[in-house]
Design a protein around this motif. Sequence first.
Motif, short mmCIF file in Angstrom:
data_model
loop_
_atom_site.label_atom_id
_atom_site.label_comp_id
_atom_site.label_asym_id
_atom_site.label_seq_id
_atom_site.Cartn_x
_atom_site.Cartn_y
_atom_site.Cartn_z
N SER A 21 -13.29 38.75 62.50
CA SER A 21 -12.78 39.15 63.66
C SER A 21 -11.25 38.65 63.37
CB SER A 21 -13.41 38.82 64.83
OG SER A 21 -14.69 39.36 64.79
N GLU B 169 1.06 41.45 76.55
CA GLU B 169 1.22 42.62 76.81
C GLU B 169 2.12 43.43 75.94
OE1 GLU B 169 -1.46 43.81 78.14
OE2 GLU B 169 -1.78 43.60 80.14
N ARG C 116 0.31 43.15 72.54
CA ARG C 116 -0.70 44.37 72.46
C ARG C 116 -0.12 45.55 72.25
NH1 ARG C 116 -4.17 42.33 77.94
NH2 ARG C 116 -5.65 41.23 76.42
N ASP D 150 -1.81 47.05 67.52
CA ASP D 150 -3.05 48.24 66.53
C ASP D 150 -2.11 48.59 65.55
OD1 ASP D 150 -5.16 49.39 66.25
OD2 ASP D 150 -5.01 50.90 67.82
N PRO E 248 -6.84 45.06 67.91
CA PRO E 248 -6.95 45.66 69.02
C PRO E 248 -6.60 44.91 70.56
CG PRO E 248 -9.04 45.30 68.52
CD PRO E 248 -8.14 44.75 67.24
N PRO E 249 -6.28 45.45 71.36
CA PRO E 249 -5.74 44.60 72.48
C PRO E 249 -6.64 43.42 72.97
CG PRO E 249 -5.98 46.97 73.30
CD PRO E 249 -6.38 46.87 71.87
N GLU E 250 -7.85 43.55 72.86
CA GLU E 250 -8.90 42.52 73.32
C GLU E 250 -8.72 41.38 72.29
OE1 GLU E 250 -9.80 45.55 72.76
OE2 GLU E 250 -11.53 45.71 71.88
N LEU F 250 0.12 35.18 79.60
CA LEU F 250 0.02 36.42 80.40
C LEU F 250 0.94 36.23 81.71
CD1 LEU F 250 -4.15 36.41 80.33
CD2 LEU F 250 -2.47 38.37 80.04
N THR G 48 -11.52 30.54 76.13
CA THR G 48 -11.86 31.10 77.46
C THR G 48 -11.78 32.87 77.15
OG1 THR G 48 -9.46 31.21 78.00
CG2 THR G 48 -11.09 29.50 79.02
N GLN G 49 -10.94 33.18 76.27
CA GLN G 49 -10.77 34.68 76.26
C GLN G 49 -11.27 35.13 74.92
OE1 GLN G 49 -6.24 36.13 76.78
NE2 GLN G 49 -6.18 34.24 77.58
N LEU G 50 -11.60 34.48 73.82
CA LEU G 50 -12.26 34.84 72.53
C LEU G 50 -13.71 34.56 72.51
CD1 LEU G 50 -9.53 34.66 69.99
CD2 LEU G 50 -10.14 36.60 71.18
N GLY G 51 -13.85 33.12 73.09
CA GLY G 51 -15.08 32.57 73.22
C GLY G 51 -15.84 32.14 71.85
N ARG G 52 -14.99 32.20 70.62
CA ARG G 52 -15.27 31.66 69.57
C ARG G 52 -14.24 30.87 68.63
NH1 ARG G 52 -17.69 36.96 66.24
NH2 ARG G 52 -16.02 38.24 67.25
#
Lengths: 307, 307
Positions: free
Chosen positions: B154, B164, B167, B171, B177-179, B185, B221-225
Amino acid sequence: MTTSDSPLPSWRAGTTREAVVAFLKSAEDLPPRERVACFDNDGTLWVERPNYVQLDFFLDALRRRVGTEPDLGSRPEYAALLSGDTAALGELGLPRIALALTELFEGVHPDVFTGHVRDFMATATHAALDRPLRTLIYAPMLELIEELRSRDFSVTIVTGGGTEFVRAISDELYGVPPEAVVGTLIEYDFHAGEDGPHLSRSKRLLGQANEGASKVVNIQTQLGRRPILAAGNSDGDSEMLEWAGNGAGPSLSLLVDHDDGDREFSYSGHSVTLTDTEPILTTAGRLGWTVVSMARDWARVFPDVQN
Amino acid sequence: MTTSDSPLPSWRAGTTREAVVAFLKSAEDLPPRERVACFDNDGTLWVERPNYVQLDFFLDALRRRVGTEPDLGSRPEYAALLSGDTAALGELGLPRIALALTELFEGVHPDVFTGHVRDFMATATHAALDRPLRTLIYAPMLELIEELRSRDFSVTIVTGGGTEFVRAISDELYGVPPEAVVGTLIEYDFHAGEDGPHLSRSKRLLGQANEGASKVVNIQTQLGRRPILAAGNSDGDSEMLEWAGNGAGPSLSLLVDHDDGDREFSYSGHSVTLTDTEPILTTAGRLGWTVVSMARDWARVFPDVQN
């Protein structure tokens, strides 16, 4: 076409299934980057009655903790939880109860928290339904997720539950990776230790609970894409379903109606935190959402249990 | 083996390339969910001198706005930016300047903001290097991203820049991808209009700028990995590189050293916001990170320009 070749075998023929299939067909012309689906979790992908699964997890953790630290049991929030005193729980209020439960894991490393959740989910059972909790996911929704994924959709979970709680099981249960889970976050504390940086859970909420309008805002900030499919079952999903249905192209706003007291539970989709809003079935009718009747539209509710 | 069959053709043979290839090999035994790579953007994936690309975008937007609303030009932050008055800019401070620029897009729908960024990137050029801005990405890093992706990594971007903003181009430029973009932010305002919900940009930062320790916290917090590869070039990447290198298994912490004044720019990796920290090349030596010398390790810097 045989059953195994047919998509969505657990969905009965009818207008609901037709609406889902028509949406899948209409999305084929969209660029893959626009194929985004957001699923609520509790009551949409898995059972939420009589308790949210996450509450069962926290109650289990609370009982273990009080077993070694009995004094904790006299704290009003914990006492009310352990005795199931609904009057006291109502008086204390959900935010205070939730924060008290969050404190149980204050200072814990995120990987350790994930381990606790997985240990719990490996063995916990649902008393009323007499099944392992991890099997209480809705087979028709799993089929829909599979079908979406085979069509290059990004499948995400947008839950009022704890982000890290859901991430701990989202890959195994739904094939959804952690970064595709948007939920309620707690803040982390960063520590610059001798042996390098590490993180620990705080007892502070990061922003607001991921319900209602927050679901729309957090979809944008964390996923950066607008869904064209949203599925939910309660008032807290209303804004997300409207957001998904409000784009220029094809969309599907799916509302799961828990009207099957025989196979699951029969209840209306009023969430505990948002009670002043229009009943969501009324909203669904007004905005033309697709209502999924569990009793009528689903040939089966749960996948086969293999143990 | 021909050049086209060889991975990383823009990386010259040597200890740096060897370290990268050895890491790729060692990661083959890991489950795919552990294969996570986090790349800083400015100065790591594309050029950040003399200006951050994002600053060029905001300056362009400021000039357009002042063209139609001349009074705006007398606001101290804007006046200093338009005249390039570095003394005034220094006195006002980066946070105040950044917030003033954020105000230029207050009230704007996220999709409209994305359109502005893409319009700008389609035509803007880098004066000193005489190339379109969109081509100022580092070919060796693109090859590394491709190689990682082919190995089920990933690939994510963890940037101090606006989430933003990045983002809008991640791509197309990087296939990200945006996520998978974690940056700084701004908050959105939610509006429940007659025609359904919509979002608009506020002028408020959501949390802190995504630099230093915030990068580690926001990855969780945002990816969790946790990443096992992190790449950066400045003090603001230090915690992230240490985080990636601090796990139990194979890892790679890559530091890009801008030592190539002929093909790009020669400067040290001190970020503008974090000046009290150890120089990052010192940290790299102390912790055994892999330092990428642009002059020595990269056979070419930019991909071929096709226009």
